[in-house]
Scaffold this motif. Structure first.
Motif, PDB file in Angstrom:
ATOM      1  N   PHE A  35      -1.420  -0.751  -9.499  1.00  7.14           N
ATOM      2  CA  PHE A  35      -1.229   0.575 -10.086  1.00  7.14           C
ATOM      3  C   PHE A  35       0.089   0.672 -10.828  1.00  7.14           C
ATOM      4  CE2 PHE A  35      -4.347   2.167  -6.789  1.00  7.14           C
ATOM      5  CZ  PHE A  35      -5.345   2.385  -7.727  1.00  7.14           C
ATOM      6  N   LEU A  65      -4.221   6.790  -3.038  1.00  5.68           N
ATOM      7  CA  LEU A  65      -3.276   6.673  -1.918  1.00  5.68           C
ATOM      8  C   LEU A  65      -3.529   7.736  -0.865  1.00  5.68           C
ATOM      9  CD1 LEU A  65       0.205   5.687  -3.371  1.00  5.68           C
ATOM     10  CD2 LEU A  65      -1.461   4.301  -2.157  1.00  5.68           C
ATOM     11  N   ASP A  74       4.417  12.922 -11.014  1.00  5.39           N
ATOM     12  CA  ASP A  74       3.291  12.097 -10.565  1.00  5.39           C
ATOM     13  C   ASP A  74       3.757  10.713 -10.107  1.00  5.39           C
ATOM     14  OD1 ASP A  74       4.043  11.740 -13.148  1.00  5.39           O
ATOM     15  OD2 ASP A  74       2.016  11.681 -13.997  1.00  5.39           O
ATOM     16  N   HIS A  75       4.741  10.151 -10.830  1.00  4.20           N
ATOM     17  CA  HIS A  75       5.259   8.838 -10.422  1.00  4.20           C
ATOM     18  C   HIS A  75       5.940   8.935  -9.050  1.00  4.20           C
ATOM     19  CE1 HIS A  75       4.349   7.520 -14.423  1.00  4.20           C
ATOM     20  NE2 HIS A  75       5.208   8.366 -14.955  1.00  4.20           N
ATOM     21  N   HIS A 127       1.263   2.708 -14.233  1.00  3.06           N
ATOM     22  CA  HIS A 127       2.397   3.624 -14.374  1.00  3.06           C
ATOM     23  C   HIS A 127       3.361   3.150 -15.458  1.00  3.06           C
ATOM     24  CE1 HIS A 127       1.892   6.421 -10.831  1.00  3.06           C
ATOM     25  NE2 HIS A 127       0.944   5.519 -10.615  1.00  3.06           N
ATOM     26  N   SER A 149      -4.747   7.081  -9.223  1.00 10.90           N
ATOM     27  CA  SER A 149      -4.000   6.182  -8.343  1.00 10.90           C
ATOM     28  C   SER A 149      -3.364   6.956  -7.199  1.00 10.90           C
ATOM     29  CB  SER A 149      -2.933   5.421  -9.142  1.00 10.90           C
ATOM     30  OG  SER A 149      -1.871   6.269  -9.504  1.00 10.90           O
ATOM     31  N   ILE A 150      -2.964   8.194  -7.475  1.00  7.09           N
ATOM     32  CA  ILE A 150      -2.352   9.019  -6.419  1.00  7.09           C
ATOM     33  C   ILE A 150      -3.415   9.469  -5.428  1.00  7.09           C
ATOM     34  CG2 ILE A 150      -1.036  11.132  -5.979  1.00  7.09           C
ATOM     35  CD1 ILE A 150      -0.026  10.781  -8.933  1.00  7.09           C
ATOM     36  N   PHE A 188       3.485   9.165  -6.263  1.00  6.90           N
ATOM     37  CA  PHE A 188       2.891   7.867  -5.978  1.00  6.90           C
ATOM     38  C   PHE A 188       3.823   7.059  -5.066  1.00  6.90           C
ATOM     39  CE2 PHE A 188       1.926   3.402  -6.939  1.00  6.90           C
ATOM     40  CZ  PHE A 188       0.553   3.403  -6.739  1.00  6.90           C
ATOM     41  N   VAL A 223      -0.106  14.586  -1.196  1.00  4.99           N
ATOM     42  CA  VAL A 223      -0.414  13.441  -2.051  1.00  4.99           C
ATOM     43  C   VAL A 223      -1.890  13.463  -2.425  1.00  4.99           C
ATOM     44  CG1 VAL A 223      -0.579  10.921  -2.144  1.00  4.99           C
ATOM     45  CG2 VAL A 223       1.438  11.982  -1.128  1.00  4.99           C
ATOM     46  N   GLY A 231      -3.233  14.682  -6.047  1.00  3.35           N
ATOM     47  CA  GLY A 231      -3.882  13.566  -6.739  1.00  3.35           C
ATOM     48  C   GLY A 231      -5.268  13.967  -7.195  1.00  3.35           C
TER      49      GLY A 231
END
Lengths: 207, 338, 202
Positions: free
Chosen positions: B252, B226, B167-168, B256, B222-223, B171, B322, B326
């Motif tokens: 964000f 984006l 997930d990071h 994270h 947050s993803i 992002f 993404v 997300g």
């Protein structure tokens, strides 16, 4: 300066398989990364792949694009067969892979020109050969993680072909072409010596 | 770097390739790696408390057995407690001589992908922390630990955490799609780094705390956020995020950072040197993140050099990935809250 | 500009020399067993002075002849050497190997000393024949091992680095009095080759 840096990069790419392991390395990051690392740490696979990329990409941008598309697909299909075959190592495949090095490395050293179709066929055939061997190795190393590991290996194959071919297509200066040819000659020489070894030892070292 | 204008579509295509592979991997083996944990505390001349905690992965216990050197004997019954996500076993052992130099085997570890964190503390205050990995499933206990070894252990852990933290990474990919120039990219990634370092530090040192489930949902959100911005970019629209991606990255990033902290606290910190371990972990995370960003940039440039002319759908793939992942995670993790 | 060029070459030479001379020490911290194949391969060609001398001499001669020989010889040499090595590994005999090795240094030394400018059509086959002898000598000495590819790679890279060392040293050609110095080095190679030839007969 940039040229020499690229040359060094390419040399490093060829010399990188220094710490080799016959078996699947544990990256600590799960099977995907294990598979990707497996390619980077298996000298025959990586040298073979880099040589194939050198050969195809020196035929021009179109051949480079075909290489980038064809090789990973061929590698994946043949790798899947390798993973599911009951083989533990093949004398014939080992010889074929060493022969590939001689053939492709020699062509690079002599700067042979051919059509992009031939380059694509070479990518399919030799990518398949390397992929098959790689699949067999993956299975031998870790029977559980083979599928994900294979995908990891193919991702690494894609990255290597993209990077090497882009490098060759972007830098056409004379000195860089000389570096390429020297690397081709080294690959061919490595293939010849390996051939001697594999045949001389009667296949005991295959795989 | 990659506005959806034609010339840059190749880069986007590349991201598509890469992410599809990563996605395939994650779908097949989607689970967090949680390390096992072995703590040995000296309580008497030759006596040691042993705590052995192993994770339960999808209902399965970790098939690993502890085996001490021959002379070492248990002196109490083994006590076992099963938690929701792990099993804790305790007992007391007696060692005939010094414990340092003795060997512990983790039988069966080589068949797993689990790491073991081993921590030993002596009555006189000496402490040692070390990782045992499946590639070498045993440890020789040592009563000394150099600071660099601790740093190395936690740096590796940080690299692992970010590279496994899909997930990071997603992002970061989203950020890379919406920035418009190299300068903006550097600024954005730096902002993300600074922000997550702040909250990682605060959370690890205990100054701030966020419950895990809402946090995970928020990270997913947050993803998704984006993803929406990527679509806006395709439509030629603009927004506050597209004009100032670094501010969003910072905001964000704070979120994270809490996620990274939960990864670090799941492993545990050596009480002897928390700041060093924290720093090393943080550096590890940045190394992993930087390597990822550089790899994507390199491949992006390389694909452009190859002059691919991908179909439209292919160039949109990373953006869709993404956005849809997300959204999927947001729904999934929100449902988990109830 | 030319000076800078020479400096860079000399620097590269130094690095090559360092890598070839101290491989084990420099990389001792890397996983021992795994790397051993590469480094034993790397160190094999530098195990004998007769080999070192000839490979450096190829680089020196290339530097003296200038392009294109400068880079064609180092492309041709490894392939022919590997072919010789393969014959050695397969147990296929090649006549007069020991003498051929010593003669190679003598001939190369003479060519450099006398500043003989042979055409490529002669120079390439000549160097390749020498390479075959050297490769064969190595090939027969090698025993079967599991890390054949790595060993081969190390072997080839070491050969390449020795050529590079020769080319780097040969860069003195561009300095005043450099040509004389280079030819003097050729004399040294000649002397060394004679010494090994006597050894081969004794």
């Amino acid at each position: 300066m940039r040229r020499s840096a690229t040359g060094v990069l390419l040399a490093v790419a060829l010399c990188a398989p220094t710490p080799s392991h016959a078996h699947l390395v544990n990256s600590g990051l799960g099977p995907f990364y294990d598979g990707a690392l497996h390619l980077m740490l298996t000298p025959m696979d990586l040298v073979g792949l880099v040589t194939l990329s050198l050969f195809a990409a020196s035929q021009g941008a179109e051949a480079g694009r075909l290489l980038v598309i064809v090789t990973p697909i061929a590698w994946f299909l043949a790798g899947a067969i390798g993973v599911h075959s009951q083989m533990t190592g093949s004398f014939a495949i080992a010889i074929a892979n060493a022969g590939t090095l001689v053939l492709l490395g020699g062509s690079v050293a002599l700067e042979l020109k051919t059509s992009s179709t031939v380059a694509a066929v070479a990518a399919a055939v030799f990518g398949g050969l390397l992929g098959f061997q790689s699949g067999v190795e993956l299975r031998a190393a870790d029977a559980d993680a083979d599928w994900v590991a294979l995908i990891g290996t193919v991702a690494a194959v894609l990255a290597v072909t993209v990077l090497v071919s882009a490098l060759i297509i972007s830098y056409t200066a004379f000195s860089f072409r000389v570096v390429q040819r020297v690397l081709g000659s080294w690959a061919a020489a490595t293939g010849l010596l390996s051939l001697g070894w594999i045949v001389g030892s009667g296949g005991n070292l295959a795989g | 770097m990659s506005h959806a204008s034609g010339s840059c579509r190749t880069g986007v295509l590349l991201l598509g390739f890469l992410i599809s592979f990563l996605a395939a991997c994650v779908c097949v083996s989607a689970h967090e790696i949680r390390p096992a944990y072995l703590q040995i505390d000296q309580i008497g001349q030759n006596r040691f408390n042993v705590l052995w905690r192993t994770p339960i992965l999808s209902g399965m216990r970790l098939p690993v057995l502890l085996k001490f050197s021959d002379g070492i004997k248990p002196v109490t019954e083994q006590m076992e407690r099963e938690l929701s996500d792990s099993v804790i076993e305790r007992n007391v052992i007696e060692s005939p001589g010094e414990l340092a130099g003795q060997r512990i085997d983790f039988v069966g570890l080589q068949a797993t992908i689990t790491d073991v964190l081993v921590r030993v503390s002596w009555l006189d205050g000496r402490k040692a922390t070390e990782f045992v990995r499946p590639a070498q499933p045993w440890i020789e206990l040592s009563d000394r630990q150099a600071a660099w070894q601790l740093a190395k252990t936690y740096t590796t852990l940080g690299i692992e955490h970010i590279l496994m933290g899909f997930d990071h990474l997603l992002f970061v990919v989203g950020l890379m799609i919406i920035v418009s120039s190299t300068r903006s990219l550097i600024k954005t990634i730096t902002a993300f780094t600074v922000a997550h370092s702040i909250t990682l530090g605060l959370a690890t040192l205990g100054y701030a705390w966020v419950p895990a489930d809402p946090l995970n949902a928020a990270i997913a959100l947050s993803i998704l956020f984006l993803g929406v911005e990527v679509v806006r970019l395709w439509r030629g629209q603009t927004s506050f995020t597209l004009r100032h991606p670094w501010i969003v990255a910072f905001a964000f990033g704070l979120l994270h950072g809490f996620g990274f902290a939960s990864g670090l606290t799941a492993v545990g910190l050596p009480s002897s040197d928390i700041p060093l371990a924290l720093l090393a972990f943080n550096i590890g995370v940045e190394i992993g993140q930087l390597a990822f960003v550089l790899l994507i940039l390199l491949l992006h440039r390389a694909l452009r050099a190859l002059q691919f002319d991908p179909p439209r759908w292919a160039s949109y793939a990373p953006g869709y990935l993404v956005g849809s992942l997300g959204a999927f995670w947001t729904i999934e993790r929100t449902l988990m809250l109830f | 500009m030319a000076k800078l060029h020479v400096f860079r070459l000399l620097l590269a030479t130094g690095i090559c020399a360092a890598v070839v001379q101290f491989p084990e020490a420099a990389f001792a911290h890397v996983e021992g067993e795994a790397v051993s194949g590469f480094f034993s391969g790397l160190s094999h060609p530098i195990g004998g002075w007769d080999h070192i001398l000839a490979m450096i001499a190829v680089g020196l001669w290339g530097a003296l002849l200038g392009p294109p020989a400068l880079w064609i010889l180092p492309i041709a040499f490894p392939i022919a050497m590997a072919a010789g090595g393969m014959l050695g590994l397969l147990g296929i005999p090649v006549p007069w190997v020991e003498i051929g090795i010593a003669v190679s240094s003598i001939v190369l030394g003479l060519l450099i000393l006398t500043n003989m400018r042979l055409s490529l059509a002669v120079a390439i086959p000549l160097v390749m024949i020498f390479a075959l002898f050297h490769g064969h000598a190595h090939g027969t000495e090698l025993s079967p091992r599991a890390d054949a590819v790595l060993y081969s790679l190390g072997f080839v890279v070491a050969t390449g680095l020795l050529h590079a060392l020769g080319i780097g040293v040969g860069a003195v050609d561009k300095l005043p009095m450099g040509r004389t110095a280079l030819r003097a080095l050729g004399g040294g190679v000649l002397l060394g080759g004679t010494y090994f030839l006597i050894g081969a007969f004794a």
